[in-house]
Write an enzyme that holds these catalytic residues in place. Structure first.
Site, short mmCIF file in Angstrom:
data_model
loop_
_atom_site.label_atom_id
_atom_site.label_comp_id
_atom_site.label_asym_id
_atom_site.label_seq_id
_atom_site.Cartn_x
_atom_site.Cartn_y
_atom_site.Cartn_z
N HIS A 15 -143.67 -38.96 8.07
CA HIS A 15 -142.24 -38.88 7.77
C HIS A 15 -141.97 -39.36 6.36
O HIS A 15 -142.13 -40.54 6.04
CB HIS A 15 -141.50 -39.75 8.79
CG HIS A 15 -140.02 -39.66 8.74
ND1 HIS A 15 -139.22 -40.74 8.44
CD2 HIS A 15 -139.18 -38.63 8.97
CE1 HIS A 15 -137.95 -40.38 8.49
NE2 HIS A 15 -137.90 -39.10 8.82
N HIS A 57 -134.32 -37.25 0.89
CA HIS A 57 -133.64 -37.28 2.18
C HIS A 57 -132.14 -37.36 1.99
O HIS A 57 -131.37 -36.63 2.63
CB HIS A 57 -134.11 -38.47 3.00
CG HIS A 57 -133.39 -38.59 4.31
ND1 HIS A 57 -132.23 -39.32 4.46
CD2 HIS A 57 -133.64 -38.05 5.53
CE1 HIS A 57 -131.80 -39.22 5.70
NE2 HIS A 57 -132.64 -38.46 6.37
#
Length: 254
Positions: A15, A57
């Site tokens: 991630h 992100h």
């Protein structure tokens, strides 16, 4: 056929790379995950003011640098003058795909403006068979899939809810319909206290040839429990720990 699902599951999906000794979503974070033996990287893309897909992100760098100017209002040149730490800059999607030609990328398209630049980067790097595209917005996800015929995909938030609800019903046709056109079901273990990842969901997904990946799992005990439950992928900030758990799990015959 997409090669995104090789090597075979179960798999660890890093991630935002491995951000233990590197800033998240940077080439260094990806390199550190891959150096450990990770094959799959999860990341996110936004668009710059000059129409380039960049990896981040958040819609700005406020959390990482204190600079809250939206990426969409910044040129690529402006962004790449910012040091994220460890001499890392915001990479473009094309740079990441080019730098790691053997890596599989799980790409969350974060905005409508990022759609076309992301598709262009994937096409330019001839990376169609090693990317999985998704978005929390279903219209955006479907547009990406339409622009990249044959690409692997996982559902939007709406699709996750439909699949989770359908898995609870004794209607096989409905369950299959909820998973049609999908290759992976990437879900949180629970949502607002309601379990999402259940044996019923996993069984329904597998019956339709769909993998189940769970995010974001950082506890080794939780990783092992989910692997024993039968999930196909662990999306984690701690790919280093995930690989250790997966190795132990497979050694034990899991």
């Amino acid at each position: 056929m997409t090669s995104w699902f090789t090597p075979p599951a179960p798999r660890v999906i890093a991630h935002r790379g491995l951000a233990v000794g590197a800033p998240e979503n940077t080439l260094l974070a990806f390199l550190e995950a891959l150096a450990l033996g990770v094959t799959h990287l999860e990341t996110d893309v936004h668009a710059t003011s000059d129409g380039v897909a960049v990896i981040s992100h958040d819609p700005d760098l406020g959390r990482l640098t204190g600079r809250a100017t939206p990426i969409l209002q910044s040129s690529l040149a402006d962004l790449q003058r910012i040091d994220l730490g460890h001499d890392q800059r915001v990479p473009t999607l094309a740079e990441a795909l080019h730098a790691f030609p053997d890596a599989r990328f799980n790409i969350d398209i974060k905005s409508d403006e990022a759609l076309r630049p992301a598709v262009a980067a994937i096409e330019h790097e001839k990376a169609l068979d090693r990317v999985l595209v998704t978005s929390f917005d279903d219209t955006r996800r479907k547009a990406a899939v339409a622009a990249l015929p044959g690409v692997a995909t996982s559902p939007s938030s709406r699709g996750v809810v439909l699949a989770a609800l359908a898995a609870r019903l004794p209607l096989t046709a409905l369950r299959r319909r909820s998973l049609r056109g999908l290759h992976a079901l990437q879900v949180p273990e629970s949502f607002r206290g309601v379990p999402i990842v259940t044996p019923t969901l996993i069984r329904a997904a597998h019956e339709s040839g769909v993998e189940v990946h769970v995010w974001t799992i950082n506890s080794p005990a939780d990783m092992r429990r989910l692997l024993e439950l039968g999930v196909d992928g662990i999306i984690t900030d701690r790919a280093d720990l995930g690989l250790e758990v997966l190795d132990d799990f497979e050694t034990a015959g899991g």
